[in-house]
Design a protein around this motif. Structure first.
Motif, mmCIF file in Angstrom:
data_model
loop_
_atom_site.group_PDB
_atom_site.id
_atom_site.type_symbol
_atom_site.label_atom_id
_atom_site.label_comp_id
_atom_site.label_asym_id
_atom_site.label_seq_id
_atom_site.Cartn_x
_atom_site.Cartn_y
_atom_site.Cartn_z
ATOM 1 N N ALA A 486 -66.089 78.117 10.463
ATOM 2 C CA ALA A 486 -65.111 78.772 9.298
ATOM 3 C C ALA A 486 -66.265 79.268 8.526
ATOM 4 O O ALA A 486 -67.348 78.530 8.317
ATOM 5 C CB ALA A 486 -64.017 77.719 8.676
ATOM 6 N N HIS A 516 -63.939 82.347 12.051
ATOM 7 C CA HIS A 516 -62.566 82.448 12.001
ATOM 8 C C HIS A 516 -62.176 82.123 10.543
ATOM 9 O O HIS A 516 -62.755 81.712 9.740
ATOM 10 C CB HIS A 516 -62.118 81.535 12.984
ATOM 11 N N GLY A 517 -60.946 82.459 10.595
ATOM 12 C CA GLY A 517 -60.363 82.409 9.283
ATOM 13 C C GLY A 517 -59.998 80.682 9.052
ATOM 14 O O GLY A 517 -60.076 79.841 10.068
ATOM 15 N N ARG A 520 -54.065 77.881 6.724
ATOM 16 C CA ARG A 520 -53.669 77.703 5.713
ATOM 17 C C ARG A 520 -51.955 77.308 6.059
ATOM 18 O O ARG A 520 -51.466 77.722 7.021
ATOM 19 C CB ARG A 520 -53.523 78.916 4.462
ATOM 20 N N LYS A 526 -54.236 75.955 1.158
ATOM 21 C CA LYS A 526 -55.290 75.264 2.061
ATOM 22 C C LYS A 526 -54.629 73.942 2.612
ATOM 23 O O LYS A 526 -53.927 73.280 1.576
ATOM 24 C CB LYS A 526 -56.422 74.979 1.218
ATOM 25 N N THR A 557 -54.239 84.986 15.500
ATOM 26 C CA THR A 557 -55.380 84.995 14.743
ATOM 27 C C THR A 557 -55.986 86.060 14.549
ATOM 28 O O THR A 557 -56.795 86.487 15.472
ATOM 29 C CB THR A 557 -56.244 83.906 14.986
ATOM 30 N N GLY A 560 -61.230 86.525 12.017
ATOM 31 C CA GLY A 560 -61.771 86.241 10.846
ATOM 32 C C GLY A 560 -61.056 86.350 9.524
ATOM 33 O O GLY A 560 -61.206 85.880 8.516
ATOM 34 N N GLN A 561 -59.622 86.651 9.829
ATOM 35 C CA GLN A 561 -58.700 86.658 8.644
ATOM 36 C C GLN A 561 -58.094 85.118 8.615
ATOM 37 O O GLN A 561 -57.895 84.613 9.732
ATOM 38 C CB GLN A 561 -57.586 87.480 9.037
ATOM 39 N N ASP A 562 -57.764 84.548 7.411
ATOM 40 C CA ASP A 562 -57.055 83.475 7.421
ATOM 41 C C ASP A 562 -55.738 83.527 8.074
ATOM 42 O O ASP A 562 -55.094 84.711 7.991
ATOM 43 C CB ASP A 562 -56.973 82.996 5.933
#
Length: 922
Positions: A486, A516-517, A520, A526, A557, A560-562
């Motif tokens: 992350a 990676h994200g 959440r 978080k 997923t 790279g985005q949360d």
RNA sequence: GGGCGAAUAGUUCAGUUGGCUAGAGCGCCUGCUUUACACGCAGGAAGUCACAGGUUCGAGUCCUGUUUCGCCCACCA
């Protein structure tokens, strides 16, 4: 197996554990020594040995395992090295707290007793976290497992320290560091978390010593005034600079301090006068050095006021703040109090407010280490995905500050430096020296402090491979291939690993970094223990299965985005598992009924399968059965259970084979691009919607027909097998299980081939043909629904086409159309009058009539057709305008213009037919 | 204060070099116990692509500005 086969729904319980044990026992987790080619290596970001698995681990580990399994199946020697981190502060906190709960003070029992206890705790928890990682299905080579504080890693840390010390990059200095008054240790800049706090700005009057009035300083921290050693104004401040050189009386003390000129004081801010507290503020520390001011420490390490605070000694720092403000107010020295919002540093581990504190610490000079690391990323020797992190990385690296590496803790690597009692010599050594090299004295004392946790983790690409020893592993497996992590530890860890590798290995640590994200909760918060919004992944695995968890995480997923996680997303994965299971049940049930042979037990499939090497699209068209048999051999090793003739491969078989190879091709391309979600999603769509919804439905009658089912079963089983292969990296357990059910399969799916296909997709004509079937079926289904035709009512579908050519194309699909649209039969007519009364619609060049006596409401039917016609006409208007625009036809690429023309023609035909139908209705 | 990211259907998100009549999952509506699957099947409704300009034959996509949300970095008293 019989029992599992009879399950009405797929339940992963037991199956997953069974296969993990089987893989491990078969020794499949280590790199296959028989494979040549470039190794594919990942070192697992080591989880905290005393921690438990959380969703972030699940995401990262799923991605890593997907990559590793993919590479392994592609035929690369694949190595994924497990390990755990001693997590200095975190673990020390946990153990201290446990002891405190028993009424034991760690400082009373001493270092050795504390460490013994910490090691015991580590031994207990180590099994838990590694067991949890196994539940996820991670194909880690446990024979190479490392721990950041085990024997070998200790040597690596010591070696690194000594080398840097010898190079002069490590120094010891009295410096203002971030100090945690709760944990009583220094921490690095990166461990400080700034939070916005609503505080106050107090304006304090400091009387001039000569009695001529006072100056007013503004501060957020009045309690530090006992450490004040000057008041600063800007040297060019026109109104205030004449005071430079005068003395002020420091209230509540008997000290006098000078007014100095320093550019740190900004005339525009506060009152223009700044109190200078060199021992308690980073800026003031710098000012103090410039002016050679005394550094007065007014607090103990625990944040309690010391004797410098006079009457206030013994108060905690926040109590003292109140008390000082009240005392000054009483003396008339509080000018005013303003509300003030500012950023206050907190310790990211315990949440207590950081105290900038003057102490002697060990530092590592960073700029020299940073240079090659910046270059490597800038020149693309190391690639970061997504690329935007390059900017963040560069920015930090170019402003890098020296790293405070010492910690006043016990759980960690004790700094390998000894002090000579005789001559104060400082000796950095790999093993405890017997005597002082300077004076020969034999009384040596080792440094009490330990090293920052990251001082061991920054060696993580090569320390698990045996460095500093020259090991075969190091030669073979370093640099590693990918780092998956992350982005929140890009500075703590990623950047430092890059620096360490260039420093100690003179090469990059990895070729690429995949960020990676962050996982959440469904509200975007978080995951945290205090919020209680962090689900226990093991419970989720118990309920949904590891495959479902992995599949959902990887598929949902975006790179790279949360991701916002909720349990509902797991249902996607779970449902998909069941779908694969059900489809397999259907096909294999028929296989057994048919009593087809299992194949030769000695069959072995090739380790690598490149489908394009079997033949071109033309070859497939020319001898489909022959190539099918070759593909079968590539997948299973033997020959198909029945001898196939070209004619056995019908329209739907050829279509699904074409789609299958297309899916293989897309999946491989997306894996190469590290678009794991797209890779998984492509197979998901193929399997669920094309293979299950259309193909299996299309072949059901043939499966029931004893004469026909042999060849079609071969195609279906091949489709299943290749799908398992493509899905295995993401969903290892269910695919391995179902693969083992396939009668012709041999050995483990896990180390079988991952098919590759880069050629032109075969059977394009058949694909187009089947797509036409799909379109007509869709149109009929839609029509039936809109007309409210009873599902059980079958009847005839009449397909009217303009000419014999179109009719010929359609004939092969008529039976399929009737089957899939649930009609009695379907018939093609060329031209002729409208059958009436009938529901009618259009699919491409085909007019579709469902003669339905008494079922059609004329007005409703007219309204429906009119609505459809209006939509098409509206679109055509826009399209005609576009085509009439010369600039469009001149500038746009030919294929775009052509596409518009084709679409227009298609819609014109359709509109014409709709008008005719309307006319016929009167 | 600086930087980054996000904004597309009720919702979560795809949409890669501009060619789109903007897609998917979940949810919603209608129908279906079709001998693999209701963790299912078929059909359907649903969008001013945050806003305002611009470039272009053509903009969800590129440029400029604005708004909202999130994250990171920074010593501001």
């Amino acid at each position: 197996m019989e029992e599992i086969r009879n399950m009405s729904q797929y339940a992963p319980g037991g199956i997953e554990e069974k296969w993990y044990a089987a893989w491990e026992e078969a020794g499949l987790f280590g790199p296959d020594p028989d494979l040549e080619g470039d190794p594919f290596v990942i070192t697992l970001p080591p989880p905290n040995v005393t921690g438990i698995l959380h969703m972030g681990h699940c995401l990262g580990n799923s991605i890593q395992d997907t990559l590793i399994r993919w590479a392994r199946m592609r035929g690369q020697p694949a190595l994924w090295i497990p390990g755990t981190d001693h997590a200095s502060i975190a673990t020390e906190q946990v153990v201290s707290r446990q002891m405190a709960a028993e009424g034991i003070d760690k400082r009373e029992v001493g270092r050795d007793a504390f460490l013994e206890r910490a090691w015991n705790w580590k031994d207990q928890t180590h099994g838990r976290i590694t067991q949890q990682i196994r539940r996820l299905g991670c194909s880690l080579d446990w024979s190479r497992e490392a721990f950041t504080m085990d024997e070998a890693r200790n040597r690596a840390v010591t070696e690194a320290f000594v080398l840097l010390k010898e190079k002069g990059l490590i120094y010891r200095d009295v410096y203002l560091v971030n100090w945690c008054p709760h944990d009583l240790t220094a921490i690095s800049d990166d461990e400080v978390e700034y939070q916005e706090i609503e505080g106050h700005l107090w304006h304090l009057k400091y009387p001039l010593a000569d009695g001529g009035g006072h100056v007013t300083v503004a501060t957020t921290r009045p309690e530090t005034m006992f450490g004040d050693t000057a008041v600063a104004v800007h040297p060019n401040d026109p109104e205030r600079k004449q005071l430079i050189g005068k003395m002020v009386k420091l209230p509540l003390t008997d000290r006098e301090i000078p007014i100095i000129g320093d550019h740190h004081a900004d005339p525009e801010k506060g009152t223009g006068f700044v109190k200078i507290t060199p021992a308690h503020d980073p800026n003031d520390f710098e000012v103090g050095r410039r002016h050679d001011l005394e550094q007065v420490i007014c607090m103990t390490p625990a944040g309690v006021m010391n004797e410098q605070a006079g009457a206030f000694a013994g108060l905690g720092r926040s109590e003292c703040r109140q008390a000082v403000v009240e005392a000054l107010d009483k003396d008339g020295l509080l000018d005013k109090t303003e509300k003030h919002v500012h950023q206050v540093g907190h310790h990211d581990r315990c949440g207590h407010v950081i105290e900038p504190y003057l102490s002697r610490q060990w530092f590592l000079k960073m700029d020299e280490l940073a240079a090659p690391a910046v270059k490597a990323v800038a020149e693309g020797e190391i690639k970061l995905f997504p690329e935007r992190w390059v900017g963040v990385y560069d920015n930090w690296m170019n402003n890098i500050r020296d790293w405070c590496i010492s910690r006043q803790l016990w759980w960690g690597h004790r700094i390998p430096v000894w002090y000579c009692d005789g001559c104060d010599e400082e000796i950095a050594a790999r093993t405890a020296p017997a005597a002082c090299p300077a004076c020969g004295g034999g009384k040596l004392t080792q440094e009490e402090d330990v090293l920052d946790t990251w001082f061991s983790s920054w060696l993580w690409t090569f320390s698990p491979l045996g460095w500093p020893d020259q090991t075969p592993d190091q030669e073979k497996f370093h640099p590693t291939s990918v780092l998956v992590t992350a982005p929140d530890i890009i500075f703590f860890w990623v950047a430092r690993m890059i620096m360490a590798s260039y420093e100690f290995k003179a090469e990059k640590p990895f070729a690429e970094v995949l960020f990676h994200g962050i996982v959440r909760d469904d509200q975007g918060r978080k995951m945290s223990k205090s919020l209680g919004n962090s689900p226990d992944p093991i419970l989720l695995i118990d309920e949904y299965g590891s495959d479902a968890l992995r599949c959902s995480l990887v598929m949902l997923t975006p790179t790279g985005q949360d991701i916002f996680f909720s349990e509902a997303t797991l249902e996607v994965g779970r449902n998909f598992c069941n779908k694969i299971f059900q489809a397999t049940k259907l096909v294999l049930g028929t296989w057994e009924e048919a009593g087809l042979p299992d194949g030769n037990p000695n069959d072995t499939a090739p380790r690598i399968l490149e489908i394009e090497s079997l033949g071109s699209a033309d070859d497939w068209a020319e001898r489909p059965a022959g190539l099918f048999a070759e593909l079968w051999t590539g997948v299973f090793g033997g020959t198909p259970p029945v001898e196939l003739q070209d004619g056995d491969l019908r329209l739907e078989d050829r279509w699904i084979l074409g789609r299958l190879l297309d899916t293989v091709s897309g999946c491989g391309a997306n894996m190469e691009k590290r678009r794991l979600n797209d890779a998984a999603y492509g197979v998901f769509n193929f399997f669920r919607h094309e293979f299950c919804d259309w193909y299996l439905e299309a072949i059901k009658p043939r499966l029931r027909d004893e004469q026909e089912r042999g060849p079609v079963l071969a195609t279906a089983v091949l489709g299943l097998a290749v799908s398992y292969k493509l899905l295995h990296p993401v969903m290892p357990f269910i695919t391995e299980e179902l693969w083992s059910w396939l009668p012709p399969s041999r050995g483990f799916l896990m180390n079988s081939s991952f098919p590759g296909f880069r050629g032109k997709t075969p059977f394009q004509r058949e694909c187009a043909g089947f797509e036409q079937v799909m379109e007509i079926v869709g149109a009929i289904r839609n029509l039936r629904n809109e007309l409210g035709v009873q599902p059980g009512k079958r009847g005839r579908a009449i397909l009217r086409v303009p000419g014999d050519a179109v009719a010929a194309e359609l004939t092969g699909g008529l039976a399929l159309i009737a089957l899939l649209a649930k009609m009695e039969d379907a018939e093609v007519v060329v031209g002729g009058p409208d059958p009436s009364p009938a529901g009618a619609t259009v699919a491409g060049a085909v007019e579709i009539f469902l003669p339905m006596e008494g079922l059609v409401d004329l007005d409703k039917e007219k309204a429906r057709l009119n609505k459809e016609l209006a939509g098409i006409e509206n679109w055509m208007k826009g399209c005609r305008a576009k085509l009439a625009n010369e600039k469009f036809t001149a500038n746009a690429p030919d294929h775009v213009v052509q596409k518009q023309k084709d679409l227009l023609a298609e819609n014109e035909t359709k509109a014409g037919k709709l008008r005719e139908m309307l006319d016929a209705l009167g």
